[in-house]
Design a protein around this motif. Structure first.
Motif, short mmCIF file in Angstrom:
data_model
loop_
_atom_site.label_atom_id
_atom_site.label_comp_id
_atom_site.label_asym_id
_atom_site.label_seq_id
_atom_site.Cartn_x
_atom_site.Cartn_y
_atom_site.Cartn_z
N ASN A 59 44.76 -61.49 97.92
CA ASN A 59 44.86 -61.02 99.20
C ASN A 59 45.66 -62.15 99.11
N ASN A 60 43.65 -63.20 99.57
CA ASN A 60 44.32 -64.81 100.14
C ASN A 60 45.02 -65.42 99.48
N CYS A 61 45.28 -65.15 98.10
CA CYS A 61 46.47 -66.60 97.47
C CYS A 61 47.47 -65.98 97.46
N ILE A 62 48.30 -63.84 97.78
CA ILE A 62 49.25 -63.66 97.12
C ILE A 62 49.69 -62.39 97.92
N GLY A 63 49.15 -61.44 97.36
CA GLY A 63 48.64 -60.00 98.65
C GLY A 63 49.69 -58.94 97.97
N GLN A 64 51.09 -59.93 96.88
CA GLN A 64 51.56 -58.89 95.95
C GLN A 64 52.16 -58.99 95.43
N ILE A 65 52.51 -58.26 94.63
CA ILE A 65 53.09 -58.53 92.51
C ILE A 65 54.77 -59.46 93.52
N VAL A 66 54.76 -60.59 92.83
CA VAL A 66 56.29 -61.23 93.44
C VAL A 66 57.46 -60.43 92.36
N GLY A 67 57.26 -60.94 91.41
CA GLY A 67 58.34 -60.51 90.21
C GLY A 67 58.47 -58.39 89.44
N LYS A 68 58.32 -57.78 91.11
CA LYS A 68 58.26 -56.60 90.19
C LYS A 68 59.83 -55.80 90.28
N SER A 69 59.37 -54.99 88.75
CA SER A 69 60.63 -54.73 88.47
C SER A 69 60.66 -53.17 88.13
#
Length: 376
Positions: free
Chosen positions: A305-315
């Motif tokens: 959560n600190n670093c990114i919080g979600q999956i960016v490249g989702k597809s």
């Protein structure tokens, strides 16, 4: 001359079938071969059209109960298709896509199949109007083709009307006028072809999955994503799921601690289902926390959560496997604060939208910040 009504009577008792045809997608078509992946999950449609009549030849509308007695059979042996372990028949379409353009070309045979069509006379065309249509769905694990016909039991008897009378010339579905019909489809099972590892991802010159930096770098750890896909015939296949098992949805992950003089001292993975923005089964037991040599502790969820919080490249056409790696030395612990060993390899099974499993192994490369995949 006796005249027969062409309008079906829904309340009358039926005694005979006057039109009976099994076909692929065109009742007057000339190509009865159907391709199907033999993965037991994909289902191909098989269509049936029929007209029932009473003892005087007047059309009768079959009930839903009557239509449920339609049964696909082996054209040669007369055995019900569902009586064997490697063939299944359903009235449901199923959740997997059937697309013949995705299935490898097989050698089609029309031996014993009437592929020609005689143009219907006006009288027969009128008789066929109002034919009842039923679609059944077939799946298989078989390795060889099967010629398939259809039958229906006559009411109050043990006899059946079927479309596998080999000697009957029946180009239009009206049979020989004596209740004998001859039509079939040939179902051609095919295995999904073996693919090269290059079809499953993008790699660097050392064979590691090419990382995609994501999130911020404000901490002693950072995150990267790796995109795993299935490229086939120039298309990225839509994916149904990913799992650590090919029988149920279970989690998978790898984690590793490196030597003190390595740039990145540890790494742990997370992943998401195709198209999903949040990781699944993260962290995967027994991993529960990271303890630095300073004594500070961090949970994987907090770091994510600190670093990114979600999956960016989702597809829906890829599985994202993320990697969180850090440059401060530490140990992975379970929920009881016990140190856990490295897990450097894990099975992962990609299930495509057509019902095929793709068996891969996820592992580390030469260091804790590099990932690889291999075909199992």
């Amino acid at each position: 001359m006796e005249k027969h009504s062409t309008e079906a009577n829904p309340s009358a008792n039926w005694a005979q079938i006057i039109f009976f045809r099994i076909y692929k997608d065109d009742i007057e078509g000339t190509r009865p071969a159907i391709k199907l992946f033999n993965n037991t999950r994909q289902r191909c449609p098989v269509r049936v059209a029929l007209v029932a009549a009473d003892s005087n030849g007047n059309p009768v509308l079959l009930s839903e109960g009557d239509l449920r007695t339609l049964e696909l059979i082996d054209y040669i042996t007369n055995a019900p298709l569902s009586s064997t372990l490697d063939w299944q028949v359903s009235t449901e379409r199923g959740e997997y896509t059937w697309d013949e353009s995705m299935i490898p070309t097989v050698v089609e045979s029309t031996d014993g199949i009437a592929t020609g069509v005689t143009p219907l006379s006006d009288a027969n065309r009128e008789k066929r109007q109002g034919a009842q249509m039923v679609t059944l769905y077939v799946s298989t694990s078989a390795l060889s083709r099967k010629q398939v016909a259809v039958r229906i039991p006559l009411p109050s008897t043990t006899a059946h009307v079927s479309t596998n009378h080999i000697g009957v010339v029946d180009p239009d579905g009206f049979g020989d006028g004596q209740g004998r019909f001859n039509s079939s489809v040939m179902i051609e099972p095919a295995a999904f072809p073996s693919l090269d590892i290059a079809n499953y991802g993008v790699f660097d010159s050392q064979g590691n999955l090419l990382p995609q930096p994501v999130g911020n770098t404000d901490y002693f750890y950072r995150a990267v994503e790796h995109h795993i896909h299935i490229s086939y015939n120039g298309r990225m296949l839509p994916l149904k799921s990913v799992s650590g098992s090919n029988s149920s949805i279970v989690g998978f992950s790898v984690h590793r601690t490196d030597r003190p003089f390595d740039l990145m001292k540890w790494g742990m993975t997370y992943y998401g289902q195709p198209g999903q923005a949040q990781p699944e089964h993260f962290p995967l037991a027994p991993l529960a926390k990271l303890r630095l040599t300073s004594g500070s502790e961090f949970t994987p969820g907090t770091m994510f959560n600190n670093c990114i919080g979600q999956i960016v490249g989702k597809s829906t056409t890829r599985v994202v496997v993320g990697l969180i790696a850090g440059n401060l030395e530490g140990k992975f612990l379970n929920s009881s604060n016990g140190e856990i060993p490295d897990r450097i390899g894990a099975s992962m099974y990609l299930l495509d939208d057509y019902g095929n499993y793709h068996d891969l192994t996820l592992s580390f490369g030469s260091s804790a910040d590099k990932l690889r995949i291999t075909i199992t």
